[in-house]
Enzyme design. Structure first.
Site, mmCIF file in Angstrom:
data_model
loop_
_atom_site.group_PDB
_atom_site.id
_atom_site.type_symbol
_atom_site.label_atom_id
_atom_site.label_comp_id
_atom_site.label_asym_id
_atom_site.label_seq_id
_atom_site.Cartn_x
_atom_site.Cartn_y
_atom_site.Cartn_z
ATOM 1 N N HIS A 127 30.488 36.397 35.740
ATOM 2 C CA HIS A 127 29.682 37.369 34.526
ATOM 3 C C HIS A 127 28.892 36.679 33.959
ATOM 4 C CE1 HIS A 127 32.384 40.648 35.523
ATOM 5 N NE2 HIS A 127 33.370 40.128 35.145
ATOM 6 N N ASP A 164 36.150 40.058 43.703
ATOM 7 C CA ASP A 164 36.781 40.287 42.340
ATOM 8 C C ASP A 164 36.529 41.712 42.194
ATOM 9 O OD1 ASP A 164 37.231 38.837 39.545
ATOM 10 O OD2 ASP A 164 36.462 40.754 39.091
ATOM 11 N N HIS A 166 35.761 43.297 39.487
ATOM 12 C CA HIS A 166 34.599 43.663 38.508
ATOM 13 C C HIS A 166 33.377 42.981 39.293
ATOM 14 C CE1 HIS A 166 38.094 43.467 35.766
ATOM 15 N NE2 HIS A 166 37.538 44.245 35.081
ATOM 16 N N ASP A 247 42.051 40.516 41.136
ATOM 17 C CA ASP A 247 42.248 41.761 40.009
ATOM 18 C C ASP A 247 42.102 43.025 40.590
ATOM 19 O OD1 ASP A 247 39.675 40.776 40.194
ATOM 20 O OD2 ASP A 247 39.407 40.672 37.934
#
Length: 309
Positions: A127, A164, A166, A247
């Protein structure tokens, strides 16, 4: 040759707070899951150099992080960069080890000293933008590693594959105008950080594979089989970097995808099969998210088993 596992105790020093999901116990769980697997060699992660960081991150940004890190004697050990992202005493050392691990892994693989590598480090990185910390991330380790490979080793084309849950908005933002880097991401949508639509294609080098909440093995494997892996083959990278977030696992508390341990073994095997055939086995995997400790241990074990096979 063996698969390198890169880790350092400094990665436990980053402390975003007692109730924060991105806890030191995450990387302990990962190491417990992988440390006794056959075919691995565990080495300490070195510290990244400032030169390595500056290929991606603005000097002013890095200097601000260093200045904001709480001193050891500070009464309040957390400094909030945003509602989710914190600095503590030890955060700078931890994130330098994570970026350093990724760069060192590339050096070892290109030198023929390792088959491939998994960086069991934290905090995560995908991120982080060039001048913005967010989403638990301070430095973008995958981006730093990619530019290190290109600048130091003359690698022309790097693929970054991100599973991931996200979307890696930072990695996308850093490379969206760089046709020498392919970024492919599967992720839940809608979900933080709100980026990652199929229409976001950069300079033709960005491929997003958004998955609806409740998607599981079938949808995940179909997205990679029909779109992600063919894009990899068309791009023909000389090196693959994996942003390995766990995740999307069914047990993870921060999202609603339904992946199982076996799905991580499957995607890793697919990536490694391509790398063996087309880019001299060059795969460097970097731990990103994953917030259920049992799922982290078991899914990362399946990931590393596939790397070593």
């Amino acid at each position: 040759m063996k698969t390198l596992i890169l880790h350092h105790e400094d990665c436990l020093r980053h402390d975003p707070g007692r109730r924060h999901a991105e806890a030191p116990a995450r990387v302990t769980a990962v190491m417990n899951g992988v440390m006794n697997l056959p075919g691995i060699e565990i080495l300490p992660a070195p510290v990244a150099s400032i030169e390595q960081l500056r290929r991606v991150h603005a000097s002013e940004y890095w200097e601000r992080l260093v200045d904001l890190e709480p001193a050891q004697e500070a009464g309040d050990n957390q400094v909030a960069l945003d509602p989710d992202t914190f600095l503590s005493t030890g955060s700078i050392d931890a994130t330098l080890r994570a970026s350093g691990a990724a760069c060192f892994a590339i050096d070892q693989i290109i030198a023929g000293k390792a088959k491939n590598a998994f960086c069991a480090t934290r905090p995560p990185g995908h991120h982080a933008e060039a001048a913005l910390a967010m989403g638990f991330c301070l430095l973008n380790h995958a981006a730093i590693a990619a530019r290190h490979a290109q600048s130091v080793h003359g690698i022309e084309r790097v693929a970054i594959l991100d599973f991931d849950v996200h979307h890696g908005n930072g990695t996308q933002a850093i490379f969206e105008d760089s046709p020498d880097v392919l970024y492919v991401s599967s992720h839940q949508m809608p979900l933080y950080p709100g980026t990652g639509k199929r229409s976001e294609t950069g300079s033709g080098n960005i491929l997003n594979l958004p998955l609806r909440p409740g998607s599981g093995s079938k949808e995940f494997r179909a997205a990679w089989s029909s779109s992600g892996l063919p894009a990899l083959a068309r791009f023909r990278p000389e090196l693959i970097i994996v942003s390995a977030g766990f995740d999307a696992h069914a047990r993870d508390p921060l999202a609603q995808l339904e992946l199982q341990d076996e799905d991580y073994g499957w995607i890793t095997t697919e990536i490694c099969d391509y790398a063996t055939a087309e880019c001299r086995q060059r795969v460097v995997s970097i731990l990103e998210g994953g917030y259920d400790l049992d799922a982290l241990a078991s899914a990362s074990a399946e990931h590393v088993k596939a790397l070593t096979s």
